[in-house]
Each structure stands twice: as structure tokens, then as C-alpha cells.
Design a protein around this motif. Structure first.
Motif, PDB file in Angstrom:
ATOM      1  N   SER A  53       0.844  -1.195   0.000  1.00 17.51           N
ATOM      2  CA  SER A  53       0.000   0.000   0.000  1.00 17.51           C
ATOM      3  C   SER A  53       0.878   1.243   0.000  1.00 17.51           C
ATOM      4  CB  SER A  53      -0.889   0.032   1.240  1.00 17.51           C
ATOM      5  OG  SER A  53      -1.774  -1.041   1.250  1.00 17.51           O
ATOM      6  N   VAL A  55       0.560   5.124   0.710  1.00 21.14           N
ATOM      7  CA  VAL A  55      -0.385   6.003   1.394  1.00 21.14           C
ATOM      8  C   VAL A  55       0.144   7.429   1.387  1.00 21.14           C
ATOM      9  CG1 VAL A  55      -1.621   6.440   3.552  1.00 21.14           C
ATOM     10  CG2 VAL A  55      -1.066   4.081   2.879  1.00 21.14           C
ATOM     11  N   ALA A  66      -4.826   6.349  -0.912  1.00 20.10           N
ATOM     12  CA  ALA A  66      -3.890   5.234  -1.041  1.00 20.10           C
ATOM     13  C   ALA A  66      -4.063   4.532  -2.370  1.00 20.10           C
ATOM     14  CB  ALA A  66      -4.097   4.245   0.102  1.00 20.10           C
ATOM     15  N   VAL A  68      -2.466   0.607  -4.362  1.00 23.76           N
ATOM     16  CA  VAL A  68      -1.823  -0.685  -4.133  1.00 23.76           C
ATOM     17  C   VAL A  68      -0.945  -1.014  -5.329  1.00 23.76           C
ATOM     18  CG1 VAL A  68      -2.230  -3.146  -3.737  1.00 23.76           C
ATOM     19  CG2 VAL A  68      -3.760  -1.463  -2.726  1.00 23.76           C
ATOM     20  N   THR A  69       0.258  -1.502  -5.048  1.00 17.80           N
ATOM     21  CA  THR A  69       1.170  -1.836  -6.136  1.00 17.80           C
ATOM     22  C   THR A  69       0.717  -3.090  -6.871  1.00 17.80           C
ATOM     23  OG1 THR A  69       2.603  -3.077  -4.621  1.00 17.80           O
ATOM     24  CG2 THR A  69       3.172  -0.770  -5.036  1.00 17.80           C
ATOM     25  N   PHE A  75       1.605   1.803  -9.125  1.00 18.26           N
ATOM     26  CA  PHE A  75       0.408   2.152  -8.362  1.00 18.26           C
ATOM     27  C   PHE A  75      -0.238   3.398  -8.933  1.00 18.26           C
ATOM     28  CE2 PHE A  75       3.669   4.843  -6.566  1.00 18.26           C
ATOM     29  CZ  PHE A  75       3.017   6.021  -6.283  1.00 18.26           C
ATOM     30  N   ARG A  95       3.422   0.571   2.974  1.00 17.08           N
ATOM     31  CA  ARG A  95       3.142  -0.479   3.953  1.00 17.08           C
ATOM     32  C   ARG A  95       3.065  -1.821   3.245  1.00 17.08           C
ATOM     33  NH1 ARG A  95       1.546   1.276   9.055  1.00 17.08           N
ATOM     34  NH2 ARG A  95       0.748  -0.816   9.256  1.00 17.08           N
ATOM     35  N   GLY A  97       1.724  -5.344   2.300  1.00 21.91           N
ATOM     36  CA  GLY A  97       0.350  -5.832   2.225  1.00 21.91           C
ATOM     37  C   GLY A  97       0.378  -7.202   1.609  1.00 21.91           C
TER      38      GLY A  97
END
Length: 157
Positions: A53, A55, A66, A68-69, A75, A95, A97
Motif C-alpha cells: 500500500s 499512502v 492510497a 496498491v502496487t 500504483f 506499507r 500488504g
């Protein structure tokens, strides 16, 4: 004696007309002072991979969004305003995930079962230093400009 009905109609009309410009300024189509952000995340020179993630938080207003890759570490940020972020300075954190098998999740009997099923929740493939998991320690920031923005995030040991 003053007739209250005579004042009620103009008052309601003024109230309605003053609210229209305010509502128009809050709509998701008002993108005059916003930008979108997309990019990629690398760790020690290689693509971070899927499921992390990214953010962004405006440290003044608290506005947060946010993304997500994907498998290539790319992203794009999502927000309540169709991906449009107010222009300004943002703190950034990444982060770890994981990915979710959505078909298996839909068949789980409860959300708790889905989260505990190792076949549904798959951990992130890449580990990276925990300092990037927090806005206070990541050292990452980004200035969102009007229009399309691109950010290349380089994580290192």
C-alpha cells in the motif's frame, strides 16, 4: 402587524440560492485545484512487487488516499474524489500488504474466516525496512501539482 408568510418565501429562496454555489464547490467534478498521482515503488533497485500500500497524507488537512502496487510495483492513488487529490504537500508511507483471492473470499462463510484462510490472504512477496511503514519515519514526501503527477519511490536498506 407583519405577515410571517411574506418573509418566509424570500428567506427560503435566499437560503437555497446561497447553498447552490457551496454544493457545486464540493462536487467530485470540481478538479480545478487537484492532481492525480501514479508511479512505481522500487526496493534496492528492483520492483517492489504486488500488494504493498502506498499512502499519501496531507499533513495540514489530514486528507488521506492510497493505492496498491501491482506485480510491476506500479500504483495509482484512489480517493473519494475519483482519484483527484487537493494540490499541496503530502507525507508518504509504504506499507507491506498482500493480495486477496476475491473469488475464494466471496465463498467464505464470514469475514473472519476469509482473513484466517491462508489460501485467500496471501502475504506480500517482498519485505522492506519497517521505517517506510510510518509517516513519521519514512522520510518520503511529495508535492502534488495540478494535473497528472508521477512519483518514483526508491526504498533502500
Amino acid at each position: 402587524m407583519v405577515d410571517e408568510k411574506m418573509f418566509r418565501v424570500p428567506f427560503l429562496l435566499v437560503l437555497f440560492l446561497s447553498a447552490v454555489p457551496l454544493a457545486a464547490g464540493c462536487s467530485s467534478s470540481d478538479t480545478s485545484n487537484t492532481g492525480t498521482v501514479a508511479g512505481s515503488v522500487n526496493y534496492n533497485g528492483s520492483s517492489l512487487g504486488e500488494g504493498a500500500s502506498v499512502v499519501f497524507m496531507d499533513m495540514t488537512t489530514g486528507f488521506t488516499c492510497a493505492g496498491v502496487t501491482d506485480a510491476e510495483g506500479k500504483f495509482h492513488l484512489e480517493s473519494i474524489n475519483d482519484g483527484n487529490l487537493p494540490i499541496g504537500s503530502y507525507g508518504v508511507m509504504v506499507r507491506p500488504g498482500g493480495t486477496m483471492d476475491m473469488a475464494a473470499m466471496e465463498q467464505a462463510s464470514s469475514a473472519e474466516d476469509a482473513m484466517n484462510d491462508a489460501g485467500i490472504a496471501k502475504p506480500a512477496a517482498v519485505k522492506f525496512p519497517s521505517k517506510y511503514n510510518d509517516l513519521a519515519t519514512s522520510g518520503l514526501s511529495f508535492e502534488v501539482q495540478q494535473g497528472a503527477n508521477e512519483m518514483q519511490i526508491e526504498l533502500v536498506d
